[in-house]
Design a protein around this motif. Structure first.
Motif, PDB file in Angstrom:
ATOM      1  N   THR A  85       1.241  -1.552   0.387  1.00 41.45           N
ATOM      2  CA  THR A  85       0.163  -0.102   0.269  1.00 41.45           C
ATOM      3  C   THR A  85       0.861   1.415   0.126  1.00 41.45           C
ATOM      4  O   THR A  85       0.450   1.877  -0.658  1.00 41.45           O
ATOM      5  CB  THR A  85      -1.142  -0.294   1.427  1.00 41.45           C
ATOM      6  N   VAL A  86       2.034   1.278   0.848  1.00 48.77           N
ATOM      7  CA  VAL A  86       2.694   2.100   0.781  1.00 48.77           C
ATOM      8  C   VAL A  86       3.256   2.399  -0.584  1.00 48.77           C
ATOM      9  O   VAL A  86       3.623   3.758  -1.021  1.00 48.77           O
ATOM     10  CB  VAL A  86       3.786   2.173   2.070  1.00 48.77           C
ATOM     11  N   GLN A  87       4.308   1.543  -1.119  1.00 49.16           N
ATOM     12  CA  GLN A  87       4.830   1.800  -2.496  1.00 49.16           C
ATOM     13  C   GLN A  87       3.723   2.073  -3.740  1.00 49.16           C
ATOM     14  O   GLN A  87       4.133   2.955  -4.769  1.00 49.16           O
ATOM     15  CB  GLN A  87       4.878   0.847  -3.292  1.00 49.16           C
ATOM     16  N   MET A  88       2.488   1.723  -3.455  1.00 51.91           N
ATOM     17  CA  MET A  88       1.418   2.003  -4.455  1.00 51.91           C
ATOM     18  C   MET A  88       1.043   3.470  -4.091  1.00 51.91           C
ATOM     19  O   MET A  88       0.482   4.402  -4.765  1.00 51.91           O
ATOM     20  CB  MET A  88      -0.010   1.242  -4.341  1.00 51.91           C
ATOM     21  N   ALA A  89       0.929   3.754  -2.978  1.00 50.94           N
ATOM     22  CA  ALA A  89       0.930   5.309  -2.724  1.00 50.94           C
ATOM     23  C   ALA A  89       1.407   6.643  -3.484  1.00 50.94           C
ATOM     24  O   ALA A  89       0.761   7.346  -3.756  1.00 50.94           O
ATOM     25  CB  ALA A  89       0.380   5.257  -1.378  1.00 50.94           C
TER      26      ALA A  89
ATOM     27  N   GLN B 236      -7.137   4.384  -3.164  1.00 52.32           N
ATOM     28  CA  GLN B 236      -9.142   4.792  -2.262  1.00 52.32           C
ATOM     29  C   GLN B 236      -9.586   3.087  -2.762  1.00 52.32           C
ATOM     30  O   GLN B 236     -10.095   2.807  -2.438  1.00 52.32           O
ATOM     31  CB  GLN B 236      -9.478   5.539  -1.919  1.00 52.32           C
ATOM     32  N   LEU B 237      -9.390   3.500  -4.538  1.00 52.68           N
ATOM     33  CA  LEU B 237      -9.974   2.937  -5.098  1.00 52.68           C
ATOM     34  C   LEU B 237     -10.050   1.178  -4.519  1.00 52.68           C
ATOM     35  O   LEU B 237     -10.429   0.284  -4.953  1.00 52.68           O
ATOM     36  CB  LEU B 237     -10.142   2.567  -6.150  1.00 52.68           C
ATOM     37  N   VAL B 238      -7.758   0.712  -5.045  1.00 55.08           N
ATOM     38  CA  VAL B 238      -7.358  -0.378  -4.278  1.00 55.08           C
ATOM     39  C   VAL B 238      -7.962  -0.895  -3.050  1.00 55.08           C
ATOM     40  O   VAL B 238      -8.003  -1.799  -2.816  1.00 55.08           O
ATOM     41  CB  VAL B 238      -6.222  -0.084  -4.869  1.00 55.08           C
ATOM     42  N   GLN B 239      -7.374   0.344  -2.642  1.00 56.69           N
ATOM     43  CA  GLN B 239      -7.675  -0.762  -0.591  1.00 56.69           C
ATOM     44  C   GLN B 239      -9.787  -0.815   0.088  1.00 56.69           C
ATOM     45  O   GLN B 239      -9.670  -1.767   0.258  1.00 56.69           O
ATOM     46  CB  GLN B 239      -7.624   0.982  -0.323  1.00 56.69           C
TER      47      GLN B 239
END
Length: 109
Positions: A37-41, A51-54
């Motif tokens: 999540t951190v890398q994607m953000a 937000q969509l992926v989460q």
């Protein structure tokens, strides 16, 4: 902690060793999810994609939990909400436009 400690203690007192690898797998998957999540953000073009992926990740977790613990099956509202979430996601992704380039290669600019 008051809810976790008795279960944790009970697993070891009953020598239920199957729970230990499951606990370890859960901790590792949670850590891996946070790292991803951190890398994607950091790489996402905008916060909306993060937000969509989460949202999809949390929905899939809920969906799999509902299927693993069935029967009884979730109520109709769960399935209608699932259809709305999936159709909204597909609509958002299909409406997204590809950014136009001015003809220059991004590496040479």
């Amino acid at each position: 902690w008051t809810q976790i400690q008795p279960r944790f203690h009970g697993c070891f007192m009953q020598q239920n060793w199957v729970m230990l690898p499951l606990l370890l797998a859960s901790v590792l998957c949670t850590f891996g999810s946070r790292v991803a999540t951190v890398q994607m953000a950091g790489r996402a073009p905008n916060l909306l994609m993060v937000q969509l992926v989460q949202t999809l990740e949390k929905f899939l977790t809920l969906f799999l939990s509902a299927l693993m613990h069935a029967p009884p099956w979730p109520p109709l509202g769960f399935w209608l909400g699932s259809v709305v979430l999936i159709s909204g996601t597909v609509q958002f992704l299909s409406a997204s436009e590809v950014p136009e380039t001015d003809g220059k290669d991004a590496k040479t600019a």
